[in-house]
Design a protein around this motif. Structure first.
Motif, mmCIF file in Angstrom:
data_model
loop_
_atom_site.group_PDB
_atom_site.id
_atom_site.type_symbol
_atom_site.label_atom_id
_atom_site.label_comp_id
_atom_site.label_asym_id
_atom_site.label_seq_id
_atom_site.Cartn_x
_atom_site.Cartn_y
_atom_site.Cartn_z
ATOM 1 N N LEU A 1 -6.287 -24.678 -13.019
ATOM 2 C CA LEU A 1 -5.404 -25.623 -13.696
ATOM 3 C C LEU A 1 -4.556 -26.415 -12.706
ATOM 4 O O LEU A 1 -4.397 -27.619 -12.852
ATOM 5 C CB LEU A 1 -4.507 -24.892 -14.682
ATOM 6 C CG LEU A 1 -5.221 -24.347 -15.904
ATOM 7 C CD1 LEU A 1 -4.296 -23.449 -16.705
ATOM 8 C CD2 LEU A 1 -5.753 -25.468 -16.762
ATOM 9 N N LEU A 2 -4.015 -25.731 -11.714
ATOM 10 C CA LEU A 2 -3.173 -26.428 -10.746
ATOM 11 C C LEU A 2 -3.968 -27.423 -9.906
ATOM 12 O O LEU A 2 -3.404 -28.394 -9.394
ATOM 13 C CB LEU A 2 -2.451 -25.425 -9.837
ATOM 14 C CG LEU A 2 -1.378 -24.590 -10.530
ATOM 15 C CD1 LEU A 2 -0.795 -23.571 -9.559
ATOM 16 C CD2 LEU A 2 -0.280 -25.458 -11.112
ATOM 17 N N ASP A 3 -5.259 -27.202 -9.773
ATOM 18 C CA ASP A 3 -6.110 -28.122 -9.018
ATOM 19 C C ASP A 3 -6.725 -29.206 -9.897
ATOM 20 O O ASP A 3 -7.524 -30.013 -9.414
ATOM 21 C CB ASP A 3 -7.219 -27.353 -8.296
ATOM 22 C CG ASP A 3 -6.679 -26.525 -7.139
ATOM 23 O OD1 ASP A 3 -5.591 -26.861 -6.623
ATOM 24 O OD2 ASP A 3 -7.332 -25.546 -6.750
ATOM 25 N N SER A 4 -6.364 -29.238 -11.181
ATOM 26 C CA SER A 4 -6.920 -30.271 -12.057
ATOM 27 C C SER A 4 -6.428 -31.638 -11.599
ATOM 28 O O SER A 4 -5.293 -31.773 -11.133
ATOM 29 C CB SER A 4 -6.532 -30.014 -13.515
ATOM 30 O OG SER A 4 -5.146 -30.114 -13.690
ATOM 31 N N PRO A 5 -7.279 -32.659 -11.711
ATOM 32 C CA PRO A 5 -6.854 -34.003 -11.306
ATOM 33 C C PRO A 5 -5.677 -34.478 -12.158
ATOM 34 O O PRO A 5 -5.553 -34.081 -13.319
ATOM 35 C CB PRO A 5 -8.094 -34.872 -11.574
ATOM 36 C CG PRO A 5 -9.229 -33.918 -11.656
ATOM 37 C CD PRO A 5 -8.669 -32.631 -12.166
ATOM 38 N N PRO A 6 -4.815 -35.324 -11.596
ATOM 39 C CA PRO A 6 -3.687 -35.843 -12.377
ATOM 40 C C PRO A 6 -4.153 -36.456 -13.697
ATOM 41 O O PRO A 6 -5.120 -37.208 -13.741
ATOM 42 C CB PRO A 6 -3.084 -36.916 -11.462
ATOM 43 C CG PRO A 6 -3.452 -36.463 -10.094
ATOM 44 C CD PRO A 6 -4.814 -35.836 -10.237
#
Length: 155
Positions: free
Chosen positions: A5-10
């Protein structure tokens, strides 16, 4: 899951969440409890705009405004209020839908002295930037946070 989740694209957390729910059927309740603080962190990281109910005014949800806790919320520095967001709805809709603000409440008394000390500098910076943002980014949102560290104001 947190790293995914934290690495999901903006702006794409809703799509990533939908994929995770599809990959883990039957675990929606456990996911929701786990996801609330992670979604709050991603929303803040992405400087997500939210419309304040009843005002039509927008505020950016940012790491500087995040009030962590069991139900994370955000500071609106212009009105000195707490913004409440329904993170379950924020994560359930499509990525083009705005993050839903469920309301506001007064800031905790402990937050008020620091905001009051920084307010002259914060509001001056906001007033200086407002015409530029309005001209260059007509659909943009300006939110200026301020705080006092040591002997002076720091924004």
């Amino acid at each position: 899951l947190r790293s995914i989740l934290l690495d999901s694209p903006p702006g794409q957390i809703k799509d990533v969440l939908a994929d995770l729910v599809a990959l883990l059927p039957g675990h929606e309740d456990a996911l929701e409890a786990f996801l609330t603080p992670v979604v709050a962190e991603v929303v803040a990281r992405d400087f997500t705009p939210v419309v304040i109910p009843g005002t039509g005014r927008k505020c950016l949800l940012t790491p500087d405004g995040l009030l962590e806790g069991p139900s994370p919320s955000f500071i609106d520095p212009s009105s000195r209020q707490v913004i409440h967001v329904d993170f379950s709805k924020a994560s359930a809709g499509s990525s083009s839908e705005p993050v839903p603000c469920t309301g506001t409440s007064p800031l905790p008394a402990a937050e008020l002295p620091a905001l009051a000390r920084a307010e002259p500098s914060r509001s001056a910076v906001e007033a200086a930037f407002a015409p530029y943002v309005s001209d260059m980014y007509p659909q943009g949102t300006l939110t200026v946070y301020g705080r006092v560290e040591g002997g002076g104001a720091d924004g």
